[in-house]
Enzyme design. Structure first.
Site, short mmCIF file in Angstrom:
data_model
loop_
_atom_site.label_atom_id
_atom_site.label_comp_id
_atom_site.label_asym_id
_atom_site.label_seq_id
_atom_site.Cartn_x
_atom_site.Cartn_y
_atom_site.Cartn_z
N HIS A 172 52.48 32.71 -27.29
CA HIS A 172 53.01 32.82 -28.77
C HIS A 172 51.98 32.41 -29.54
CE1 HIS A 172 56.21 32.45 -31.78
NE2 HIS A 172 55.35 31.74 -32.37
N CYS A 173 51.79 33.41 -30.43
CA CYS A 173 50.57 33.28 -31.31
C CYS A 173 50.94 32.54 -32.70
CB CYS A 173 49.89 34.55 -31.58
SG CYS A 173 48.24 34.40 -32.74
#
Length: 375
Positions: A182-183
């Protein structure tokens, strides 16, 4: 006299008897306490014992509050991170157009001007396109109906089908197909459908920062020297103003435009160089993962599986790796030679191979190196 002695002896015998009874009771209480302690310790070990527990499990357990905090903070600050990326990138582009481009048009030769204009605008278009696609494209989620997929596991958190290479994102609270991570800078998960956009954005952003750092090195040196000269002249001007006489003239001062120009050039070079180092390291890391045909999560899974099989004298083979060259072709979606131009060097919204639910042999792979099995 004898009656007193007999009474004293009787009292002493009674006292000794009481002491013996008290000692026995005390020893009995101590033994009971020891038995309860050993029993409680045995119960605790039986409840907490796990043959798979190691240092990594203990470390993950200790960092669980940190993970919880990161998950919740990232969820709320994702929009702030996206705004920060857009704001910093826009500031660099504005400085290039306002400060550097007029200087380039005045001092460079026509050939260098054409090269800078062509490469700079191509790099900018690739950055904007891939970042927009990375933050707006869904990474892909498995269907919720259990009868649509067969032979898959069930996610323990969302109680839904979990195909191979699918993992649950605690921030999005959903399972993601071929999840990498998850960025927060995208405010989105990096998965099956936007993994290429994420890597391309990192690559072209790194290239753009390196380009600005190299091209602006001489300007940065001149601007930094000018700022130091500004500070020195400002100090001299204050000294002259404090001890001014009729024959002394204050040193010349820099205009607001000159100050803004030099500080903007320094800001551009420092920011681009810092981003090039940090984002360049991240890009190389993901390039190595793509070469091995695995994601960030699968790297940890494969490493543990490799260690487990190594103890048994066996060799681990990644079932999703087709070889270094074919892994890149599958990742970039290159099915024929012209795709290197139309799908890699130019903006392209083409979909990746497969649906993320099953992993059949892609058509661009000529030879399957290992059997496709779920990890």
């Amino acid at each position: 006299m004898r009656s007193r002695q007999r009474m004293f002896a009787a009292v002493m015998r009674l006292l000794l008897k009481c002491l013996r009874l008290g000692r026995r009771r005390r020893f009995k209480l101590v033994r009971q306490a020891e038995q309860l302690w050993h029993y409680g310790h045995l119960c605790l070990r039986s409840l907490l014992y796990n043959s798979f527990t190691n240092g990594d499990v203990v470390l993950d357990s200790l960092f669980e509050p940190v993970y919880w905090l990161v998950d919740h903070v990232t969820r709320w600050f994702g929009v702030v991170f996206v705004a920060l990326v857009i704001g910093l990138t826009s500031s660099i582009v504005a400085i290039v157009y306002i400060c550097l481009l007029p200087l380039i048009l005045q001092t460079y030769t026509p050939a260098w001007i054409c090269w800078h204009l062509a490469y700079g605008h191509w790099n900018l278009i690739m950055i904007v396109f891939h970042y927009y696609m990375a933050i707006t494209t869904s990474p892909g989620h498995p269907p919720q109906a259990k009868n649509e997929l067969t032979g898959v596991s069930i996610c323990r958190k969302c109680i839904a089908p979990k195909p191979a290479r699918t993992h649950h994102c605690s921030i999005c609270n959903r399972c993601v197909l071929k999840m990498d991570h998850h960025c927060p800078w995208l405010n989105n998960c990096v998965g099956h459908y936007n993994h290429r956009y994420f890597f391309s954005f990192c690559l072209f952003m790194t290239m753009g920062c390196i380009y600005c750092s190299i091209s602006g090195w001489e300007m940065f040196r001149d601007a930094y020297a000018a700022i130091e000269r500004m500070k020195l002249l400002e100090k001299e001007r204050l000294q002259v103003a404090a001890n001014q006489t009729y024959y002394q003239t204050p040193p010349p001062t820099f205009s607001f435009h000159q100050r803004a120009f030099h500080k903007s050039v320094v800001y551009l070079w420092v920011l681009c160089s810092s981003v090039a180092l940090a984002l360049g390291a991240l890009t190389l890391w993901h390039a190595a993962l793509i070469t091995r045909g695995e994601t960030s999560i699968e790297r940890h899974i494969n490493r543990k599986e490799r260690q487990r099989l190594q103890k048994k004298g066996k060799v681990f083979r990644n079932p999703y790796s087709y070889g270094s060259w074919d892994n890149w072709k599958v990742f970039l979606g290159v099915d024929m030679p012209r795709h290197w131009l139309t799908r890699v060097l130019l903006p392209s919204p083409h979909l990746p191979h497969g649906t993320g639910l099953s992993w059949d042999l892609p058509p661009c792979v000529t030879e399957q190196h290992t059997p496709l099995l779920a990890i």
